[in-house]
Scaffold this active site. Sequence first.
Site, PDB file in Angstrom:
ATOM      1  N   CYS A 112       3.736   0.442  -7.072  1.00  0.00           N
ATOM      2  CA  CYS A 112       4.187  -0.862  -7.587  1.00  0.00           C
ATOM      3  C   CYS A 112       3.462  -1.994  -6.868  1.00  0.00           C
ATOM      4  O   CYS A 112       3.022  -2.963  -7.482  1.00  0.00           O
ATOM      5  CB  CYS A 112       5.696  -1.013  -7.378  1.00  0.00           C
ATOM      6  SG  CYS A 112       6.650   0.372  -8.011  1.00  0.00           S
TER       7      CYS A 112
HETATM    8  C1  BEZ Z   1       5.507   4.356  -6.082  1.00  0.00           C
HETATM    9  O1  BEZ Z   1       5.504   3.141  -6.229  1.00  0.00           O
HETATM   10  O2  BEZ Z   1       4.473   4.968  -5.870  1.00  0.00           O
HETATM   11  C2  BEZ Z   1       6.796   5.133  -6.173  1.00  0.00           C
HETATM   12  C3  BEZ Z   1       8.004   4.464  -6.215  1.00  0.00           C
HETATM   13  C4  BEZ Z   1       9.173   5.166  -6.273  1.00  0.00           C
HETATM   14  C5  BEZ Z   1       9.152   6.536  -6.308  1.00  0.00           C
HETATM   15  C6  BEZ Z   1       7.942   7.197  -6.282  1.00  0.00           C
HETATM   16  C7  BEZ Z   1       6.764   6.501  -6.219  1.00  0.00           C
END
Ligand code: BEZ
Length: 159
Positions: A48
């Site tokens: 994100c």
């Molecule tokens: C990510 O942003 O990579 C992520 C966020 C929550 C769970 C798994 C991955």
Amino acid sequence: MIKVGDTLPDATFTVMGENGPTTKTTADIFKGKKVVIFGVPGAFTPTCHGNHLPGYIDHADEIKAKGVSTIAVVSVNDVFVMAAWSKASHAEAIEFLADGSAAFTKAIGMSLDLTERGLGIRSQRFSMFVNDGVVQKVNLEENVGKADLTGATAMLAQL
Ligand code: BEZ
């Protein structure tokens, strides 16, 4: 899960105003406007923060040049975390919507149970193009650790 042609459900988000937390409804954000909204599993989480949000910041002008008035990111986080994420990312072009109790996320069928990873109920990674509250495009990322199908470049190609 919400689909093309559906009208977004009524919901209320928390946003950071000049004098602290305040609220905005779906009508405030979507009524009479073309809006791109993307949902993320969490503020500051690796994909994100490192990929998904930066793509929308980098391409914000191109997206808005297509007639989109608002680019919004929604996450199941509290408003203070969302405000800190906006500030740290210099993301003035993006509207940050806190859906802290996941009411909107659940109502559109995008909730994701990450309890086993210590994150509780969160959002799927998704993107939508919405015109006057009606969904025109919706994309769901199959792998929550990627932001390909739901990224800014993919959205630009759909506008
Ligand atoms: C990510 O942003 O990579 C992520 C966020 C929550 C769970 C798994 C991955």
